[in-house]
Design an enzyme around this catalytic site. Structure first.
Site, short mmCIF file in Angstrom:
data_model
loop_
_atom_site.label_atom_id
_atom_site.label_comp_id
_atom_site.label_asym_id
_atom_site.label_seq_id
_atom_site.Cartn_x
_atom_site.Cartn_y
_atom_site.Cartn_z
N SER A 226 67.99 -8.12 40.83
CA SER A 226 68.55 -7.71 39.54
C SER A 226 67.50 -7.03 38.68
O SER A 226 66.53 -7.65 38.23
CB SER A 226 69.12 -8.92 38.79
OG SER A 226 69.48 -8.51 37.49
N HIS B 5 70.90 -4.71 42.04
CA HIS B 5 71.90 -5.23 41.11
C HIS B 5 71.59 -4.74 39.69
O HIS B 5 70.47 -4.86 39.20
CB HIS B 5 71.86 -6.75 41.15
CG HIS B 5 72.94 -7.45 40.38
ND1 HIS B 5 74.20 -7.66 40.90
CD2 HIS B 5 72.94 -8.00 39.15
CE1 HIS B 5 74.94 -8.33 40.01
NE2 HIS B 5 74.20 -8.54 38.93
N ASP C 6 72.89 -4.92 35.75
CA ASP C 6 73.69 -5.70 34.81
C ASP C 6 73.95 -4.94 33.53
O ASP C 6 73.01 -4.66 32.79
CB ASP C 6 72.95 -6.99 34.44
CG ASP C 6 72.93 -7.99 35.57
OD1 ASP C 6 74.01 -8.38 36.02
OD2 ASP C 6 71.82 -8.39 35.98
N MET D 110 75.66 -5.12 29.87
CA MET D 110 76.19 -6.05 28.86
C MET D 110 76.46 -5.30 27.57
O MET D 110 75.62 -4.50 27.14
CB MET D 110 75.17 -7.15 28.59
CG MET D 110 74.72 -7.89 29.83
SD MET D 110 73.44 -9.08 29.41
CE MET D 110 73.01 -9.68 31.05
N HIS E 193 77.19 -4.74 37.93
CA HIS E 193 77.92 -5.89 37.39
C HIS E 193 78.17 -5.63 35.91
O HIS E 193 77.23 -5.62 35.12
CB HIS E 193 77.05 -7.13 37.62
CG HIS E 193 77.55 -8.39 36.95
ND1 HIS E 193 76.73 -9.48 36.75
CD2 HIS E 193 78.76 -8.73 36.46
CE1 HIS E 193 77.43 -10.44 36.16
NE2 HIS E 193 78.66 -10.01 35.96
N MET F 109 79.51 -6.60 32.37
CA MET F 109 79.90 -7.69 31.47
C MET F 109 80.35 -7.03 30.17
O MET F 109 79.65 -7.07 29.15
CB MET F 109 78.69 -8.62 31.26
CG MET F 109 78.37 -9.43 32.51
SD MET F 109 76.65 -10.02 32.58
CE MET F 109 75.91 -8.64 33.46
N MET G 244 79.65 -16.48 39.24
CA MET G 244 78.48 -16.63 38.37
C MET G 244 77.98 -18.07 38.49
O MET G 244 78.76 -19.02 38.38
CB MET G 244 78.85 -16.32 36.92
CG MET G 244 79.17 -14.86 36.63
SD MET G 244 77.86 -13.71 37.08
CE MET G 244 76.51 -14.26 36.03
N ASP H 87 75.20 -15.15 41.50
CA ASP H 87 74.34 -14.50 40.50
C ASP H 87 73.97 -15.48 39.40
O ASP H 87 74.84 -15.99 38.70
CB ASP H 87 75.12 -13.30 39.92
CG ASP H 87 74.33 -12.48 38.93
OD1 ASP H 87 73.12 -12.69 38.79
OD2 ASP H 87 74.96 -11.61 38.29
C1 DX5 Z 1 73.20 -12.68 34.06
C2 DX5 Z 1 73.11 -11.53 35.04
C3 DX5 Z 1 72.24 -11.77 36.19
C4 DX5 Z 1 70.79 -11.96 35.87
C5 DX5 Z 1 70.25 -12.93 36.87
O1 DX5 Z 1 74.21 -12.42 33.15
O2 DX5 Z 1 74.40 -11.26 35.55
O3 DX5 Z 1 72.39 -10.74 37.18
O4 DX5 Z 1 70.03 -10.77 35.93
O5 DX5 Z 1 68.95 -13.25 36.52
P1 DX5 Z 1 68.18 -14.51 37.13
O6 DX5 Z 1 68.12 -14.31 38.62
O7 DX5 Z 1 66.87 -14.45 36.45
O8 DX5 Z 1 68.98 -15.74 36.77
ZN ZN Z 2 74.58 -9.86 37.29
#
Ligand code: DX5
Ligand code: ZN
Length: 216
Positions: free
Chosen positions: A8, A33, A35, A37, A66, A68, A137, A175
């Site tokens: 990620s 990956h 993310d 948000m 991903h 969010m 998750m 994740d």
């Molecule tokens: C959290 C993200 C994850 C995050 C995971 O909302 O979806 O992908 O980057 O990070 P770690 O592996 O540090 O928990």
């Molecule tokens: Zn993620």
């Protein structure tokens, strides 16, 4: 099913994103990956299209995005143009998951669906046959570096049964808080794609950590 590691980028050094991408290129990780948000669906804002395009430019691995965000359907095309190969959205973020899945496929991407740890796995059942991947998750979406929630093991086993029944080719991704200490147990429950942020990017040797996660 083949194991996949998806580091990620959220935990990467954004001041040196190109080198971080090159590390992923040289590693055994098959995916990267990403993310996204929006500060509405989750109480945090990560980054948007310019950063995704930079990752696409420098990273050769399949971009596993991903999202969010609220109204995921409104942005499907933009993510396709930005270079996503897989687009995973939250069940909780839309009233019409099937139409979002259709849009993702129409844009030529693989479709993933995900739920936070407080949503029952059974709620995914109507969509299992339509997706390429389910992401469970293992922390509440919003931040990297959180502690792994151990209920996840039972949730993977429950999901695996539904997937075996309805769509055996569907991948199971985990994740949040994934590390060398839980990877083996996650595979044993039925997971086959592990996302790892902090455990990879904060490791003294990220490439060997990726290998360790892959061969756990
Ligand atoms: C959290 C993200 C994850 C995050 C995971 O909302 O979806 O992908 O980057 O990070 P770690 O592996 O540090 O928990
Ligand atoms: Zn993620």
């Amino acid at each position: 099913m083949e194991r996949i590691i998806s580091p990620s980028i959220l935990a990467a050094d954004f001041g040196d994103l190109k080198s971080e991408c090159e590390m992923i290129n040289q590693s055994d990780a098959q995916w990267v990956h990403v993310d996204v948000m929006d500060g509405v669906f989750v109480p945090n804002i990560s980054f948007g299209f310019p950063v995704i395009e930079a990752v696409r430019k420098h990273c050769k691995k399949m971009m596993d995005v991903h999202i969010m965000i609220v109204n995921p359907g409104n942005y499907v095309k933009r993510f396709a143009v930005a270079g996503a190969g897989m687009l995973t959205f939250h069940l909780e973020a839309t009233d019409d998951p099937s139409s979002v899945i259709r849009m993702i496929r129409q844009e030529g991407m693989m479709a993933g669906i995900t739920i936070n740890p407080d949503i029952a796995v059974a709620e995914l059942r109507p969509y299992i046959a339509e997706v390429d991947m389910v992401l469970l998750m293992s922390v509440f979406a919003g931040y990297g570096g959180q502690q792994f929630i151990t209920d996840t093991y039972d949730r993977i086993r429950e999901l695996k049964k539904i997937i075996d029944e309805l769509n055996p080719n569907c991948r199971i991704q985990i994740d949040g808080g994934v590390s060398a200490s839980n990877a083996r147990a996650l595979y044993d429950c039925g997971a086959n794609v592990l996302v790892a942020g902090s455990s990879v990017f904060k490791a003294p040797d990220p490439k060997s950590m990726i290998r360790e996660l892959l061969t756990a």
